[in-house]
Design a protein around this motif. Structure first.
Motif, mmCIF file in Angstrom:
data_model
loop_
_atom_site.group_PDB
_atom_site.id
_atom_site.type_symbol
_atom_site.label_atom_id
_atom_site.label_comp_id
_atom_site.label_asym_id
_atom_site.label_seq_id
_atom_site.Cartn_x
_atom_site.Cartn_y
_atom_site.Cartn_z
ATOM 1 N N GLU A 104 -12.937 56.408 -106.366
ATOM 2 C CA GLU A 104 -12.180 57.587 -106.797
ATOM 3 C C GLU A 104 -12.600 58.831 -106.014
ATOM 4 O OE1 GLU A 104 -11.517 56.357 -111.496
ATOM 5 O OE2 GLU A 104 -13.287 57.510 -110.894
ATOM 6 N N ASP A 105 -13.909 59.025 -105.855
ATOM 7 C CA ASP A 105 -14.401 60.218 -105.173
ATOM 8 C C ASP A 105 -13.941 60.253 -103.717
ATOM 9 O OD1 ASP A 105 -15.665 61.104 -107.451
ATOM 10 O OD2 ASP A 105 -17.672 60.456 -106.843
ATOM 11 N N LEU A 106 -14.060 59.126 -103.024
ATOM 12 C CA LEU A 106 -13.663 59.102 -101.613
ATOM 13 C C LEU A 106 -12.155 59.260 -101.469
ATOM 14 C CD1 LEU A 106 -16.027 56.324 -100.208
ATOM 15 C CD2 LEU A 106 -16.256 58.801 -99.973
ATOM 16 N N ALA A 107 -11.387 58.663 -102.369
ATOM 17 C CA ALA A 107 -9.933 58.848 -102.332
ATOM 18 C C ALA A 107 -9.570 60.306 -102.573
ATOM 19 C CB ALA A 107 -9.263 57.952 -103.369
ATOM 20 N N SER A 108 -10.238 60.945 -103.527
ATOM 21 C CA SER A 108 -9.950 62.350 -103.824
ATOM 22 C C SER A 108 -10.289 63.246 -102.638
ATOM 23 C CB SER A 108 -10.732 62.792 -105.065
ATOM 24 O OG SER A 108 -10.330 62.060 -106.205
ATOM 25 N N LEU A 109 -11.424 62.999 -101.988
ATOM 26 C CA LEU A 109 -11.790 63.784 -100.813
ATOM 27 C C LEU A 109 -10.818 63.544 -99.661
ATOM 28 C CD1 LEU A 109 -15.669 63.371 -100.866
ATOM 29 C CD2 LEU A 109 -14.393 65.513 -101.151
ATOM 30 N N ASP A 110 -10.353 62.321 -99.532
ATOM 31 C CA ASP A 110 -9.383 62.018 -98.483
ATOM 32 C C ASP A 110 -8.076 62.763 -98.730
ATOM 33 O OD1 ASP A 110 -8.846 60.354 -96.095
ATOM 34 O OD2 ASP A 110 -7.348 59.398 -97.383
ATOM 35 N N LEU A 111 -7.660 62.844 -99.977
ATOM 36 C CA LEU A 111 -6.460 63.605 -100.321
ATOM 37 C C LEU A 111 -6.677 65.103 -100.116
ATOM 38 C CD1 LEU A 111 -5.561 61.608 -103.518
ATOM 39 C CD2 LEU A 111 -4.036 61.864 -101.551
ATOM 40 N N LEU A 112 -7.810 65.606 -100.581
ATOM 41 C CA LEU A 112 -8.118 67.030 -100.443
ATOM 42 C C LEU A 112 -8.123 67.464 -98.987
ATOM 43 C CD1 LEU A 112 -9.227 69.740 -101.601
ATOM 44 C CD2 LEU A 112 -11.514 68.764 -101.380
#
Length: 343
Positions: A104-112
């Motif tokens: 979740e964290d890496l996906a969120s950073l990738d989106l951000l």
């Protein structure tokens, strides 16, 4: 045409430019670390405006000098302050993380960031870090297998089996099929793991035989992949108009980082930036940590060319923030302006 002036020579090609940040402070206080964190984010914004390619950070725990423990939090702050620059976490000690939360964290950073995150998944080399997080050092290989497999399954956005139950992780990352994830390490086990999963491999030092082994294993498993080899010689740079003065006044900071990092590594660990120096004179002679003038830095950039890299480390080992800014300004204003445009 008579009297025509020759066309001006094109500026030399610009190598990949990297700003390394690990926020080490030999005598940390709440105030000094807060100032260092703020300065690091401000330096990232400055680097972004000047066309520097990448921020590089890493993960370590159980230290007494503040060495970066939360690189993903730091990456989020950098992405919020920048528009173009990438962040490489090299390495994230992935077995220490909860696999689903990490997905979740890496996906969120990738989106951000719109796809600006690069993660090198390392297994670590310090039992103290595993003990601090209640993880089994002896079982680190199995933990790494689980977390990497979970990330790849989670980022599909589809339900999958995890520890005996069916789960689904959302949101999906911005980057498809998934954010750039490399497996780091200097062992055959790391190379095998990367090959089996079809992930690129990032050796921690220039190891051509390990690269060949990785490709052999890819053939066995029928996977695609590639290797990002470090250069033969990796130098961490500080730019100064007077290197002798800088070594005299601040060489102890460079030595603090060099000796700390070397103390963590056993004889079997291979690292592109490992130092054997025990004093500043030996450190300077060794050349892993270098203080260079702007002209010397420009010459290094010209030697590296478009396929090489320059790694600036302005806050190395607790370097005073003002001195770090001097180095960064010299790099941006007296080196980058004389190179070709960013690629």
């Amino acid at each position: 045409m008579p009297g025509a002036r020759p066309a001006p020579a094109a500026p030399p090609a610009r190598p990949v430019t990297v700003l390394r940040v690990n926020l080490v402070d030999p005598a940390p206080t709440a105030a000094s670390l807060a100032a260092r964190y703020r300065a690091a984010v401000e330096m990232a914004a400055f680097a972004d405006d000047r066309g520097i390619t990448m921020i590089q950070t890493e993960e370590h725990h159980a230290t007494d000098n503040g060495w970066m423990p939360s690189p993903l939090t730091f990456a989020g702050a950098v992405f919020g302050a920048t528009r173009r620059i990438g962040v490489t976490v090299s390495a994230l000690i992935t077995p220490l993380h909860d696999p689903l939360r990490l997905a979740e964290d890496l996906a969120s950073l990738d989106l951000l960031s719109g796809g600006r995150l690069v993660t090198v998944a390392g297994i670590g080399y310090r039992p103290e870090e595993y003990a601090a997080h209640g993880k089994d050092w002896a079982g680190r290989g199995a933990l790494q297998d689980e977390v990497l497999g979970t990330l790849l399954s989670a980022w599909t956005g589809e339900p999958f089996s995890y520890r005996g139950r069916t789960v689904r992780v959302t949101p999906r990352p911005f980057t498809r099929p998934h954010p750039l994830l490399l497996v780091g390490g200097s062992s055959r086990a790391a190379a095998r793991r990367a090959a089996r999963l079809g992930l690129p491999f990032f050796p921690s030092a220039r190891l051509p035989s390990l690269e060949a082994y990785y490709h052999e294993q890819r053939a066995v498993h029928g996977t695609d992949g590639w290797v990002l080899q470090p250069p033969e010689r990796t130098c961490l740079l500080h730019v100064s108009e007077d290197p002798d003065r800088t070594w005299a006044e601040y060489g102890g900071h460079l030595l603090h980082e060099a000796r700390t990092y070397a103390s963590w590594q056993s004889a079997g660990i291979r690292s592109a930036v490992r130092s054997a120096a025990t004093d500043t004179e030996a450190l300077r002679e060794e050349g892993v940590y270098r203080v260079v003038t702007p002209d010397e830095c420009l010459a290094l950039a010209q030697q590296a060319g478009a396929q090489g890299s320059l790694i600036l480390h302005p806050l190395c080992g607790g370097m005073p923030v003002d001195e770090g800014w001097r180095s960064l300004h010299l790099f941006a204003e007296r080196v980058l302006t004389r190179l070709g445009p960013p690629t």
